[in-house]
Design a protein around this motif. Structure first.
Motif, PDB file in Angstrom:
ATOM      1  N   LYS A   8    -106.501 -15.304  37.950  1.00 51.96           N
ATOM      2  CA  LYS A   8    -105.379 -15.869  37.213  1.00 51.96           C
ATOM      3  C   LYS A   8    -104.188 -16.210  38.095  1.00 51.96           C
ATOM      4  CE  LYS A   8    -102.455 -15.093  33.160  1.00 51.96           C
ATOM      5  NZ  LYS A   8    -102.118 -14.179  32.043  1.00 51.96           N
ATOM      6  N   SER A   9    -103.799 -15.298  38.991  1.00 55.17           N
ATOM      7  CA  SER A   9    -102.619 -15.539  39.816  1.00 55.17           C
ATOM      8  C   SER A   9    -102.839 -16.702  40.775  1.00 55.17           C
ATOM      9  CB  SER A   9    -102.248 -14.272  40.595  1.00 55.17           C
ATOM     10  OG  SER A   9    -103.318 -13.880  41.446  1.00 55.17           O
ATOM     11  N   LEU A  10    -104.025 -16.775  41.378  1.00 55.31           N
ATOM     12  CA  LEU A  10    -104.317 -17.869  42.301  1.00 55.31           C
ATOM     13  C   LEU A  10    -104.441 -19.184  41.554  1.00 55.31           C
ATOM     14  CD1 LEU A  10    -104.885 -18.762  45.161  1.00 55.31           C
ATOM     15  CD2 LEU A  10    -107.279 -18.108  44.851  1.00 55.31           C
ATOM     16  N   ARG A  11    -104.977 -19.116  40.343  1.00 55.34           N
ATOM     17  CA  ARG A  11    -105.105 -20.318  39.521  1.00 55.34           C
ATOM     18  C   ARG A  11    -103.736 -20.941  39.279  1.00 55.34           C
ATOM     19  NH1 ARG A  11    -108.564 -18.132  35.819  1.00 55.34           N
ATOM     20  NH2 ARG A  11    -106.975 -17.799  34.260  1.00 55.34           N
ATOM     21  N   GLY A  12    -102.746 -20.099  38.969  1.00 58.50           N
ATOM     22  CA  GLY A  12    -101.407 -20.609  38.709  1.00 58.50           C
ATOM     23  C   GLY A  12    -100.783 -21.257  39.930  1.00 58.50           C
ATOM     24  N   SER A  13    -100.938 -20.636  41.095  1.00 57.94           N
ATOM     25  CA  SER A  13    -100.339 -21.203  42.306  1.00 57.94           C
ATOM     26  C   SER A  13    -101.034 -22.493  42.712  1.00 57.94           C
ATOM     27  CB  SER A  13    -100.392 -20.183  43.446  1.00 57.94           C
ATOM     28  OG  SER A  13    -101.734 -19.877  43.807  1.00 57.94           O
ATOM     29  N   MET A  14    -102.356 -22.582  42.503  1.00 52.64           N
ATOM     30  CA  MET A  14    -103.078 -23.797  42.851  1.00 52.64           C
ATOM     31  C   MET A  14    -102.737 -24.944  41.898  1.00 52.64           C
ATOM     32  SD  MET A  14    -104.644 -23.376  45.640  1.00 52.64           S
ATOM     33  CE  MET A  14    -105.493 -24.949  45.614  1.00 52.64           C
ATOM     34  N   GLN A  15    -102.452 -24.623  40.653  1.00 54.56           N
ATOM     35  CA  GLN A  15    -102.002 -25.662  39.720  1.00 54.56           C
ATOM     36  C   GLN A  15    -100.733 -26.321  40.231  1.00 54.56           C
ATOM     37  OE1 GLN A  15    -101.495 -23.836  35.875  1.00 54.56           O
ATOM     38  NE2 GLN A  15    -103.620 -23.166  35.767  1.00 54.56           N
ATOM     39  N   VAL A  16     -99.783 -25.501  40.647  1.00 53.72           N
ATOM     40  CA  VAL A  16     -98.511 -26.021  41.156  1.00 53.72           C
ATOM     41  C   VAL A  16     -98.744 -26.839  42.419  1.00 53.72           C
ATOM     42  CG1 VAL A  16     -96.276 -25.384  42.131  1.00 53.72           C
ATOM     43  CG2 VAL A  16     -97.168 -24.137  40.141  1.00 53.72           C
ATOM     44  N   GLU A  17     -99.581 -26.329  43.318  1.00 56.66           N
ATOM     45  CA  GLU A  17     -99.811 -26.987  44.598  1.00 56.66           C
ATOM     46  C   GLU A  17    -100.498 -28.340  44.417  1.00 56.66           C
ATOM     47  OE1 GLU A  17    -102.099 -25.935  48.776  1.00 56.66           O
ATOM     48  OE2 GLU A  17    -101.288 -24.327  47.530  1.00 56.66           O
ATOM     49  N   ILE A  18    -101.548 -28.385  43.607  1.00 58.77           N
ATOM     50  CA  ILE A  18    -102.265 -29.641  43.406  1.00 58.77           C
ATOM     51  C   ILE A  18    -101.380 -30.666  42.706  1.00 58.77           C
ATOM     52  CG2 ILE A  18    -104.134 -30.699  42.057  1.00 58.77           C
ATOM     53  CD1 ILE A  18    -105.914 -28.405  42.847  1.00 58.77           C
ATOM     54  N   ARG A  19    -100.589 -30.215  41.740  1.00 61.70           N
ATOM     55  CA  ARG A  19     -99.704 -31.157  41.031  1.00 61.70           C
ATOM     56  C   ARG A  19     -98.651 -31.729  41.977  1.00 61.70           C
ATOM     57  NH1 ARG A  19     -98.349 -35.012  38.222  1.00 61.70           N
ATOM     58  NH2 ARG A  19     -97.553 -34.817  36.117  1.00 61.70           N
ATOM     59  N   GLU A  20     -98.140 -30.898  42.892  1.00 61.31           N
ATOM     60  CA  GLU A  20     -97.128 -31.383  43.826  1.00 61.31           C
ATOM     61  C   GLU A  20     -97.720 -32.414  44.776  1.00 61.31           C
ATOM     62  OE1 GLU A  20     -94.870 -31.896  47.341  1.00 61.31           O
ATOM     63  OE2 GLU A  20     -96.759 -30.790  47.325  1.00 61.31           O
ATOM     64  N   ILE A  21     -98.951 -32.165  45.257  1.00 64.96           N
ATOM     65  CA  ILE A  21     -99.621 -33.117  46.144  1.00 64.96           C
ATOM     66  C   ILE A  21     -99.889 -34.425  45.405  1.00 64.96           C
ATOM     67  CG2 ILE A  21    -101.790 -33.584  47.368  1.00 64.96           C
ATOM     68  CD1 ILE A  21    -101.870 -30.579  48.064  1.00 64.96           C
ATOM     69  N   GLN A  22    -100.347 -34.318  44.166  1.00 63.98           N
ATOM     70  CA  GLN A  22    -100.641 -35.516  43.376  1.00 63.98           C
ATOM     71  C   GLN A  22     -99.387 -36.359  43.162  1.00 63.98           C
ATOM     72  OE1 GLN A  22     -99.691 -36.136  39.899  1.00 63.98           O
ATOM     73  NE2 GLN A  22    -100.802 -38.073  39.860  1.00 63.98           N
ATOM     74  N   ARG A  23     -98.277 -35.714  42.856  1.00 61.22           N
ATOM     75  CA  ARG A  23     -97.024 -36.442  42.672  1.00 61.22           C
ATOM     76  C   ARG A  23     -96.590 -37.118  43.974  1.00 61.22           C
ATOM     77  NH1 ARG A  23     -94.851 -31.955  39.072  1.00 61.22           N
ATOM     78  NH2 ARG A  23     -94.599 -32.896  37.009  1.00 61.22           N
ATOM     79  N   ARG A  24     -96.727 -36.403  45.068  1.00 61.49           N
ATOM     80  CA  ARG A  24     -96.273 -36.933  46.359  1.00 61.49           C
ATOM     81  C   ARG A  24     -97.090 -38.164  46.773  1.00 61.49           C
ATOM     82  NH1 ARG A  24     -97.262 -34.201  51.349  1.00 61.49           N
ATOM     83  NH2 ARG A  24     -97.688 -32.334  50.121  1.00 61.49           N
TER      84      ARG A  24
END
Length: 379
Positions: A182-198
């Protein structure tokens, strides 16, 4: 939709505002229709989520876009080009699978550069691109490791880097977080979304997890039985569902039995037990008639427990509290005239509800006028 201006990049080349278009797509397996004349337009740079229960057709839809399966009818366009019958390797699609699908005998760097080698790119260009994308997904220093030497999160980053290094027109994510805690899932959601936006890369994300969909998406397409029930922003879907399935699938909801009791310029009058509630007309999906059954969909955080008084539309006995850290879910046993007994969930911030309304206490329930969705009961 969240307005995010992507940086200029290799992804900003198509003139059309629509990156992916599906028109009347039908998919059958033997005598079972999995997708029913489905049409969908996905904007360039958009993060769109296909959300629904297992078997609803979302992964089949993703496979059709990727070219891993063929449609029985309809057309698929990517950047305005018809690709319905084009093989997968000609669609310039990047995909991250649920299992990551890494080559166990290859190093991280060779896994990431595999798609570029298949395309015949020069080694010097491959090395440069792999180096750039590894820095982007925070894999510096791991180029020579094998997948078995990586954590789950690192393996996912390798899979993401392999999908991005080819500079795809569309990025497909097929439940990529299912193997993470769960904890890693949350951090990866943020990371992938930031890369996608960039990058501004058009992304289609498949999940059955409502929380993931709400947290990551520009828009969500809620699917059931091979059709899209509703497509909208996360906020619009949650607050103003236009379909009973959407209302019940996306988050917790109470379904209360009401009856149509006329309307005026101020809204629809709904009889709930012995009480009368006024609801804005736009919250009623479809029509009704005097005495007609209406199902009232109410989110638990929109109901408030209060002292019992004559104006209380509903009242009942508190039978349980479930502590959830930042909020408490309280369950109220309500006796609704004509309809019978029903458990109503109320979600309250903090711990006050447990103190003010202990188990066994009788509480009134206040319902919001604008927080209710009304659907005509079908036989």
């Amino acid at each position: 939709m969240n307005s995010v201006e992507p940086v200029a990049s290799a992804y900003d080349t198509a003139p059309s505002s629509i990156a992916v278009s599906l028109e009347g797509v039908v998919k059958k397996y033997r005598d079972q229709t999995v997708l029913h004349e489905l049409s969908l337009k996905i904007r360039r740079g958009e993060f769109l989520t296909l959300l629904g229960p297992s078997g609803c057709g979302k992964t089949t839809l993703l496979n059709l876009i990727a070219g891993f399966a063929n449609a029985d009818n309809g057309e698929i366009f990517i950047d305005g080009q018809l690709v319905t019958n084009e093989p997968a390797h000609q669609r310039q699609i990047g995909i991250v699978f649920q299992s990551y699908a890494l080559f166990p005998h290859m190093t991280v760097a060779r896994n990431i550069g595999y798609g570029l080698r298949v395309r015949g790119m020069a080694n010097s260009e491959i090395d440069q691109r792999v180096k750039e994308v590894m820095a982007m997904v925070r894999l510096d220093g791991l180029a020579d490791r094998k997948p078995r030497e990586l954590s789950g999160g690192q393996q996912q980053r390798v899979a993401l880097a392999r999908a991005l290094v080819i500079r795809p027109k569309v990025l497909l994510l097929d439940e990529p977080f299912s193997a993470l805690d769960k904890s890693l899932r949350g951090s990866m959601q943020v990371e992938i979304r930031e890369i996608q936006r960039r990058l501004g890369v058009t992304t289609i994300f498949v999940t059955h997890d409502q929380g993931e969909a709400l947290a990551m998406s520009d828009r969500i397409a809620v699917m059931s039985a091979g059709v899209i029930r509703q497509i909208a922003t996360p906020d619009e879907l949650y607050r103003n569902p236009q379909d009973p399935f959407v209302a019940s699938f996306l988050g917790d909801v109470n379904i209360l039995p009401g009856h149509y009791h006329g309307e005026n310029a101020l809204g629809v009058h709904v009889r709930l037990g012995a009480g009368l509630i006024q609801v804005p007309r736009e919250r009623l999906v479809g029509g009704s008639h005097e005495g007609g059954r209406l199902d009232m969909y109410v989110r638990p955080e929109q109901i408030r427990m209060e002292g019992l008084h004559a104006a209380s539309v509903l009242s009942g006995t508190v039978v349980n509290h479930v502590f959830q850290g930042d909020h408490v879910n309280s369950y109220i046993d309500v006796d609704i005239p004509v309809a019978g007994r029903q458990l109503v969930m109320v979600r309250s911030a903090g711990l006050d509800a447990m103190r003010l309304w202990p188990v066994g206490a009788v509480a009134g329930l206040a319902l919001p006028e604008d927080g209710i969705s009304l659907f005509t009961r079908t036989p």
